[in-house]
Design a protein around this motif. Structure first.
Motif: not given
Length: 401
Positions: A101-111
């Motif tokens: 939740q803290l790394g913007g869309q880049t992190a979220l896309k890896l969920a």
């Protein structure tokens, strides 16, 4: 010619401890759509993870950020925020969970990949994140909750898109799911423009579901950042945009608190925000964007993560919201454990920062695709401030066009 024999590497310098570990995924290199504001989120999240007794592990590859300083996390992996690199780290470290939740869309896309591999995603579940990110599923949820939203349809081909656009009525906003900074979003006014836009989307993002929204022209835009712990809901801030709807929120001047919205509109926004947070079973952060036309409030989108305005609100109100949100995600605290005393006299304005002088060939016209490369804060005592009056006058001219 001397031959060189490669010796297999048998030593791993990353020694795994026996502590319970949390991995925080960063946003990668600064880019249009997400930048240093997410580094602020990651830093405060890492500090909260350490305070809660976990080993904090940071994965990011940006030397320009504080999150990659050697003394912020317990362990830093200076690696690209790509799945192949992250999975190797997860296999080695065996973390209790991963924060996206803290790394913007880049992190979220890896969920999605984390979920498919059975990795514990800290905070909001993948399926609920996906409902918010998948434009079609999200609109279906809004319909179920009886929350107003622009008429829409989904498409995978140009023929489908043209059929939807003629049903909902031009102008329409064409946008894909799971993209950074409104990437490849377009406002189009006829079939020819729509066909061109959809073909471009299919070329660059093959297989992506395309959402066709009726575009609410000449209306106000506002947004809410909030935290939900599964029981209690707290609104961090209500921001009103200076620019009209149609300009990406990252490129808009946002005023905190709202300055020109009626109490009824603000109450309605807050009601819809809590209703959505509960329906999505958010655990942690959520950002919701609204359009207001003729006194009616429409929900445009929701981001189940820290937004670029989260640090802005935390600094303006002098409240450690990222620390609070991370503790909520980890299940260490409820919102009732905290007191929130907002220390803002007057108003704070989030100003977008553009770098057009470094890219002279770039079209400077603002629209639904983000073009700013950062943001700054301007504090004003009251609405008579000359800077604010200039911005508001420009907005009035734009709305009258």
């Amino acid at each position: 010619m001397t031959s060189i024999t490669k010796t297999p590497i048998s030593h791993n310098e990353s020694i795994r401890s026996n502590k319970k570990k949390i991995i925080v995924l960063g946003s990668g290199p600064n880019r249009i759509g997400q930048g240093i504001e997410f580094d602020y989120c990651c830093v405060h999240g890492l500090l909260a993870v350490k305070e809660c007794g976990y080993e904090a592990i940071m994965v990011n590859c940006n030397p320009e950020t504080v999150s990659t300083d050697f003394d912020i996390a317990d362990k830093l992996y200076f690696e690209p925020v790509f799945w192949e690199h992250i999975w190797e780290i997860i296999e080695h470290e065996q973390p209790y969970g991963v924060i996206v939740q803290l790394g913007g869309q880049t992190a979220l896309k890896l969920a999605k990949k984390l979920h498919e591999r059975g990795v514990n995603i800290i905070g909001t579940s993948f399926d609920n994140m996906d409902i918010a990110e998948d434009r079609g599923r999200f609109s279906d949820l809004l319909k179920e909750l009886e929350i107003p939203y622009p008429d829409y349809g989904t498409a995978y081909t140009t023929d489908d898109a043209i059929e939807v656009a003629n049903r909902v009525g031009y102008p329409v906003l064409v946008r894909p799911s799971y993209v950074i900074g409104g990437q490849r979003m377009r406002i189009v006014i006829n079939d020819a423009e729509l066909e061109s836009g959809v073909l471009s989307l299919l070329k660059h993002l093959p297989g992506n579901k395309i959402l066709i929204d009726h575009f609410l022209d000449r209306c106000q835009e506002a947004e809410i950042d909030a935290i939900f712990d599964g029981e209690n809901f707290h609104i961090m801030g209500v921001m009103e945009h200076i620019e009209p709807a149609g300009i990406h929120s990252g490129d808009s001047n946002a005023v905190l608190p709202a300055f020109n919205l009626s109490p009824l509109v603000i109450t309605t926004m807050e009601f819809y925000a809590e209703k959505l947070a509960r329906a999505l079973n958010i655990k942690g952060l959520i950002n919701i964007q609204f359009a207001i036309k003729d006194g009616k409030v429409y929900v445009i989108e929701a981001n189940p993560r820290a937004s670029r305005t989260t640090p802005f609100i935390a600094k303006a109100y002098q409240i450690p919201y990222l620390n609070v949100a991370t503790r909520v995600m980890l299940g260490e605290n409820k919102l009732t454990d905290f007191t929130f005393e907002k220390k803002l006299t007057g108003f704070a304005i989030k100003e977008p920062v553009f770098s057009f002088e470094k890219f002279p060939g770039v079209n400077k016209e603002l629209g639904p695709e983000m073009k700013s490369t950062g943001e700054a804060i301007r504090f004003i005592k009251d609405l008579r401030d000359p800077y604010f009056r200039k911005l508001f006058k420009e907005r009035s001219m734009n709305l009258s066009k």
